[in-house]
Every structure is written in C-alpha cells, then in structure tokens.
Design a protein around this motif. Structure first.
Motif, PDB file in Angstrom:
ATOM      1  N   UNK A 182     -28.159  77.555  27.959  1.00  0.00           N
ATOM      2  CA  UNK A 182     -28.095  78.921  27.447  1.00  0.00           C
ATOM      3  C   UNK A 182     -27.547  78.967  26.035  1.00  0.00           C
ATOM      4  N   UNK A 183     -26.531  78.165  25.765  1.00  0.00           N
ATOM      5  CA  UNK A 183     -25.946  78.123  24.426  1.00  0.00           C
ATOM      6  C   UNK A 183     -26.968  77.617  23.395  1.00  0.00           C
ATOM      7  N   UNK A 184     -27.745  76.631  23.767  1.00  0.00           N
ATOM      8  CA  UNK A 184     -28.735  76.088  22.831  1.00  0.00           C
ATOM      9  C   UNK A 184     -29.822  77.109  22.542  1.00  0.00           C
ATOM     10  N   UNK A 185     -30.190  77.865  23.573  1.00  0.00           N
ATOM     11  CA  UNK A 185     -31.186  78.912  23.357  1.00  0.00           C
ATOM     12  C   UNK A 185     -30.647  80.004  22.435  1.00  0.00           C
ATOM     13  N   UNK A 186     -29.379  80.365  22.618  1.00  0.00           N
ATOM     14  CA  UNK A 186     -28.761  81.363  21.747  1.00  0.00           C
ATOM     15  C   UNK A 186     -28.722  80.844  20.311  1.00  0.00           C
ATOM     16  N   UNK A 187     -28.357  79.588  20.128  1.00  0.00           N
ATOM     17  CA  UNK A 187     -28.329  79.009  18.783  1.00  0.00           C
ATOM     18  C   UNK A 187     -29.705  79.075  18.128  1.00  0.00           C
ATOM     19  N   UNK A 188     -30.756  78.786  18.919  1.00  0.00           N
ATOM     20  CA  UNK A 188     -32.116  78.843  18.377  1.00  0.00           C
ATOM     21  C   UNK A 188     -32.488  80.264  17.986  1.00  0.00           C
ATOM     22  N   UNK A 189     -32.135  81.233  18.866  1.00  0.00           N
ATOM     23  CA  UNK A 189     -32.426  82.636  18.561  1.00  0.00           C
ATOM     24  C   UNK A 189     -31.689  83.088  17.309  1.00  0.00           C
ATOM     25  N   UNK A 190     -30.440  82.682  17.174  1.00  0.00           N
ATOM     26  CA  UNK A 190     -29.657  83.048  15.998  1.00  0.00           C
ATOM     27  C   UNK A 190     -30.280  82.449  14.735  1.00  0.00           C
ATOM     28  N   UNK A 191     -30.694  81.206  14.838  1.00  0.00           N
ATOM     29  CA  UNK A 191     -31.254  80.519  13.674  1.00  0.00           C
ATOM     30  C   UNK A 191     -32.583  81.139  13.254  1.00  0.00           C
ATOM     31  N   UNK A 192     -33.364  81.590  14.231  1.00  0.00           N
ATOM     32  CA  UNK A 192     -34.676  82.156  13.935  1.00  0.00           C
ATOM     33  C   UNK A 192     -34.640  83.685  13.864  1.00  0.00           C
ATOM     34  N   UNK A 193     -33.422  84.256  13.971  1.00  0.00           N
ATOM     35  CA  UNK A 193     -33.240  85.706  13.882  1.00  0.00           C
ATOM     36  C   UNK A 193     -34.094  86.449  14.926  1.00  0.00           C
ATOM     37  N   UNK A 194     -34.013  85.981  16.154  1.00  0.00           N
ATOM     38  CA  UNK A 194     -34.712  86.604  17.284  1.00  0.00           C
ATOM     39  C   UNK A 194     -33.689  87.401  18.084  1.00  0.00           C
ATOM     40  N   UNK A 195     -34.010  88.639  18.423  1.00  0.00           N
ATOM     41  CA  UNK A 195     -33.108  89.443  19.246  1.00  0.00           C
ATOM     42  C   UNK A 195     -33.053  88.887  20.675  1.00  0.00           C
ATOM     43  N   UNK A 196     -31.872  88.943  21.260  1.00  0.00           N
ATOM     44  CA  UNK A 196     -31.690  88.388  22.606  1.00  0.00           C
ATOM     45  C   UNK A 196     -30.535  89.102  23.297  1.00  0.00           C
ATOM     46  N   UNK A 197     -30.504  88.963  24.627  1.00  0.00           N
ATOM     47  CA  UNK A 197     -29.381  89.422  25.449  1.00  0.00           C
ATOM     48  C   UNK A 197     -29.081  88.333  26.469  1.00  0.00           C
ATOM     49  N   UNK A 198     -27.822  87.939  26.589  1.00  0.00           N
ATOM     50  CA  UNK A 198     -27.405  86.933  27.560  1.00  0.00           C
ATOM     51  C   UNK A 198     -26.823  87.644  28.788  1.00  0.00           C
ATOM     52  N   UNK A 199     -27.263  87.231  29.974  1.00  0.00           N
ATOM     53  CA  UNK A 199     -26.675  87.704  31.229  1.00  0.00           C
ATOM     54  C   UNK A 199     -25.895  86.550  31.842  1.00  0.00           C
TER      55      UNK A 199
END
Length: 562
Positions: free
Chosen positions: A412-429
């Motif tokens: 999950x952390x790696x996916x968040x890092x990727x989203x942050x790097x690519x400026x993709x909106x996300x929500x973590x549950x």
C-alpha cells in the motif's frame, strides 16, 4: 495423585479420545464435541475418580494458559489496548452485576453468586484465540480487539485465582499471595526482555537447546508458584509471557510447543466432558441460564461498548461474537472453590454444563456470524455513520476518477508513493490503529475503517473512483470489494492461483499472486516451450500484456514493477 494413578488416568483419557477422534475424522467434523463426548463416557462410567479428573483439568488448563501467554503478540494488539480495556471494563461492570442478581434469584448466597458472575463474565482464551488466529494473522481489527479482551480477562482471572490460592481470606495472607504473583510476573518480564534473547543467542542454530531452555523456564516458574503457594496456572501464565515468540530464532520452539499443546487440548476437553453429569432440573436451569447470558447478554454488552468507543458496528459485532464462551480460567476458579468447599455442587455442575455447551456452540456461532450480521444487525443499523471513522479520516470533497487503495502495508505504501509521484488522486482505506499516525503524515486522503463494512467505502467516494486496488490477501475482503456497486476496475491480491482464477471469474480486472504466481508462470512457460506450444515472441507478448494492465493506471512500466 500417585504416578500410577496419573498414568492410568492418562491412558483412559487418550484411549477414549482416540476412539472418538476417529469418528470425528471419518465425519470430517471438529474434534471438540467428540472430545467432550469421550469425557462424558468416562465420567458416566466412573472410569476415573473425580479428584483425579480435577487435577488433570487444572494441569491441562495450566499448560494451555502457558501456550496462550507464549503466543500472545503485544505488537499486534497495542493499537487497540485502550479500547479493549474500556470494553472489558464495561463487560465486568455490566454483565457481572446482572449475573450476580440472577444467581441470587436462584437462591444462592453471596459467595456462590460471585462464582456465577465470574463464569458469566470471563471469556475463553483457548477457544477464542483459536478461532481468532486467522483474523489476527490477516491484521483484522476485530480479531485484535477480541484478543485484547481475552488478555484482560486472563489478567483478571489470574488475580482471582491468586486470591483463591489463599487457604484463609485474611488481609495479610491475601496480600502476600498477590505480592508473590506480582513478583512472578515481574520476573517473567525480565526473562522476556533479557533472559530469553540471551538463551536464543547462546543456543545458536539449535532449536533443541532453545526448546529445552523454554521447558526449563516453564518448570522454574511452576516451581516458583508451588513454593509461593500459588496455583500452577499462575506460574504457567508467567512462564508463557517470559518466552519470546516474536524471535525468528524461536520458530522451532513455536512448532514444538504447538505439538505439545495438542496433547493438552485433548486432556482439557476430555476432562471437561467427564465432569459433565446428566443434569438434574436445577442444574439444567442454571446451566441454560448461564449459557444464555454468555451467548447473548455478554456479546450484546461488548458490542455496545465497542460502538460507544467509535468502532463501526460490524467490527464491534464480530469482536463480541468471539467472546461468547465460559473461560477455562473460570473453571480453574470453580474447581479451586469446589476443593475448598466454597461452592455449591449444583452451581458447580451448572457451570461445567454451560462451559461445555458454549465451547461446542462457538463453532456454530462463528459459522453463521456473517449471515447473522448481514441479515439482522446490518439492517438494524443501516446508514449509521460512525464517529471513529469520521474523526480519523480525511478525504477531500469532490474526488473523482481517483484510486481507492485498501491496506497501508508495504505494498500500500508503494502504491501511495507511485500515486504521489505521478500526481494521481487516491484514498487509502486502513483499519489498523497502529498505522493511523503514518497515514495522517504520509497520505493526502485516507479513511480509518474496516473494508468489510459499508461506510468506509462511502467515505472513500468509491462510486466515483476509477480503480480499486486491494493489497489484502483475504478472501472476505476480496469478495467485499467485488460486491461494491461501482464501475471502477478492480485489482485484487490472492494467495493461490486457484483463488485468483475464481476472483477473475467473479469480475476482477487483475489479481496479484505474489507468493505463487511467479512459480506457476515459470512452470507453464517451461512446459509450453518444451512442448513447442508457444514461441518466444508469444511468451514476450503475454508478459507485456500483463504489465500493460498496471501501466494503464500509472502503477508500473516495463522497468518499474509494483
């Protein structure tokens, strides 16, 4: 009990257990009811004297308490300890007086009413922890909550057992017994922090030496309890706490103790069954009343307590449904009371009957708890927005075409890092309170809640999401994700290729099988190449198509695999 009596009693217990276990295996059923039935046959036939059965039951429980203390993982429950402490306190304050009043209505005196209340309040660590093991391993909050309540119940029971160990209830004697118990627990913590790690380092790669050292620690604490005039259960609990099960070097010990534990599980259930007698009307009424309190009143109070703490109703309900057995430590307490002549024979038999009934019914309750929740509880509380989810969540308004990530572990952390790097909106549950602080500081949008409940998905605006990614290898979570009313694509995680194929058939876009997929794919490729069924270009194309699914959502390129 002489050595000859002990060997004879054990021989009878295991012969009967073995015969009934064969029947259970043939029918593919849980062995617990059959162990109890084997014990009932022993008791009805008076094949073992009652005093010997009481001794066997106490020693069986003592070793099981040792294994619980050994397996208890402080790190897995530290984030929910406060809430579990509040719920356990509520259980004690509410259920205890209710049970006490019920006992007085039956005509029992104050002392017997207290024993009845203890049996109604405390829940079984041994049975409960077994059914919770998978939930704890999958990092589900309700499993950790219930396990924490078990721990508090055990501490309370150990305290009561310490007091009952006193021959006379004088202030001086009881205080000294409590002092000895505290010293044993302090010694166990010292061994846990310093002694056992030193033993593991000294033993090197020898699991046998660590195992011998662990048994020696158990014997030492049992001897300390004996010298202090305390119950063997107190020494066993302290010994279990003293041995660190979280050390990688102690895996061999863990397996060895698990094997020995099965030996004592059989002893416990068979001796419990042997103490069950054909009930008189009074015994039946007492046992049925206690069973009703444990199965219905206790879980209801616990559910309300967890909801008051702010947990969603599903988590509260599932936590409470694992706390509906009479505790084995309650049995130690009433056995001690029987030996001291402090409890009515009728009440003793009623408590034993209720203990056997609730432990048998646990498997039934667990099997139907999800349907009961969905068909009854969920309808009653439909639309409830929980305070804890709102207070611990932060989601920007108006999110659309975002990604919902379930789980904030390593993946999950790696996916968040990727989203942050690519400026993709996300929500973590995420439902782990231990990770809440990390989510606050590291995630733009997050929801603190159980992915198996409805409201966290509403909070995450899943109906407007473009993709849902679950990093949790748990079939119920995967099924819940697929049941969500959304047009978003779904990426799941599974432990086996067979499970992954089922999830793909049920509508998943992609299923990650990190533990198995690589080996399965390699076998398939080798077989295909060896049989000339596929050429190198086709293999390369299939591999590229697998990455294109992830690359389309911005998670990975050919050179960056998540």
């Amino acid at each position: 009990m002489t050595m000859t009596d002990l060997i004879t009693s054990l021989a009878i217990v295991f012969i009967a257990a073995g015969l009934f276990l064969l029947i259970a295996n043939q029918l593919s059923l849980s062995p617990v009811p059959f162990y109890l039935l084997a014990g009932f046959v022993i008791g009805a036939g008076e094949l073992v004297a009652q005093d010997q059965l009481l001794d066997l039951a106490q020693w069986g429980i003592a070793f099981l308490v040792f294994t619980f203390g050994y397996r208890f993982d402080f790190s897995s429950v530290q984030g929910v300890l406060r809430d579990a402490e509040t719920a356990a306190g509520t259980q004690l304050i509410v259920v205890g007086p209710i049970a006490f009043v019920v006992a007085t209505l039956f005509g029992f005196g104050t002392e017997n009413a207290v024993y009845f209340a203890i049996a109604a309040t405390l829940s079984s660590t041994m049975v409960g922890s077994e059914v919770l093991e998978q939930e704890i391993r999958n990092n589900l909050v309700h499993g950790r909550l219930a396990s924490s309540v078990h721990f508090f119940d055990d501490l309370l029971a150990i305290g009561l057992i310490v007091i009952l160990s006193a021959d006379q209830y004088t202030t001086t004697l009881v205080t000294s017994q409590i002092g000895f118990a505290v010293l044993l627990l302090l010694a166990s913590m010292l061994v846990y922090r310093h002694g056992f790690p030193w033993l593991v380092r000294l033993a090197g790669d020898s699991d046998e030496l660590v195992m011998m050292g662990s048994i020696s620690i158990l014997i030492a604490f049992l001897a300390g309890a004996e010298l202090a005039g305390l119950s063997a259960v107190v020494g066993a609990f302290a010994a279990g706490i003293a041995i660190r099960s979280d050390d990688v070097s102690s895996l061999g010990v863990r397996n060895g103790i698990a094997s020995i534990r099965d030996f004592f599980v059989a002893i416990f259930f068979v001796t419990l069954g042997s103490l069950v007698t054909i009930p008189s009307f009074d015994v039946f009424v007492i046992g049925a009343t206690l069973t009703a309190l444990v199965l219905f009143v206790n879980p209801l109070v616990m559910t309300l307590a967890f909801v008051f703490e702010g947990y969603d109703v599903r988590t509260a309900f599932l936590s409470s449904s694992s706390l509906n057995q009479v505790s084995e430590l309650s049995l130690v307490i009433v056995i001690e009371a029987l030996l001291l002549g402090a409890i009515s024979e009728t009440l003793f038999e009623g408590i034993i009957l209720a203990a056997a009934a609730t432990m048998i019914l646990t498997s039934v309750v667990r099997r139907y708890e999800e349907p009961v929740y969905r068909s009854i509880v969920e309808r009653v509380v439909a639309g409830r927005q929980t305070r804890k989810i709102d207070d611990r969540s932060d989601v920007s308004e108006g999110l659309t075409n975002h990604i919902v990530i379930v789980g904030y572990g390593r993946q999950g952390r790696r996916l968040v890092e990727t989203c942050e790097r690519r400026d993709i909106d996300y929500v973590v549950i995420e439902n782990d309170p231990v990770l809440w602080d990390d989510m606050q500081t590291e995630c733009r949008n997050y929801v603190f809640g159980d992915a198996l409940s409805v409201y966290p998905w509403e909070k995450a605006a899943v109906e407007d999401a473009s993709l849902v990614v679950s990093t949790i290898d748990h079939s119920l979570v995967s099924e819940a994700v697929l049941d969500i009313d959304t047009d978003a694509d779904v990426i799941l995680r599974a432990g086996t290729s067979a499970e992954a194929r089922e999830l793909l058939d049920d509508g998943a876009t992609y299923v990650s099988v990190p533990n198995v997929l690589a080996g399965d794919q390699l076998d398939e490729i080798v077989d295909a190449v060896e049989a000339d069924d596929i050429d190198a270009d086709a293999i390369r194309q299939q591999h590229l198509e697998m990455f294109e699914t992830l690359e389309r959502y911005g998670f990975a390129s050919r050179n960056e695999r998540i």
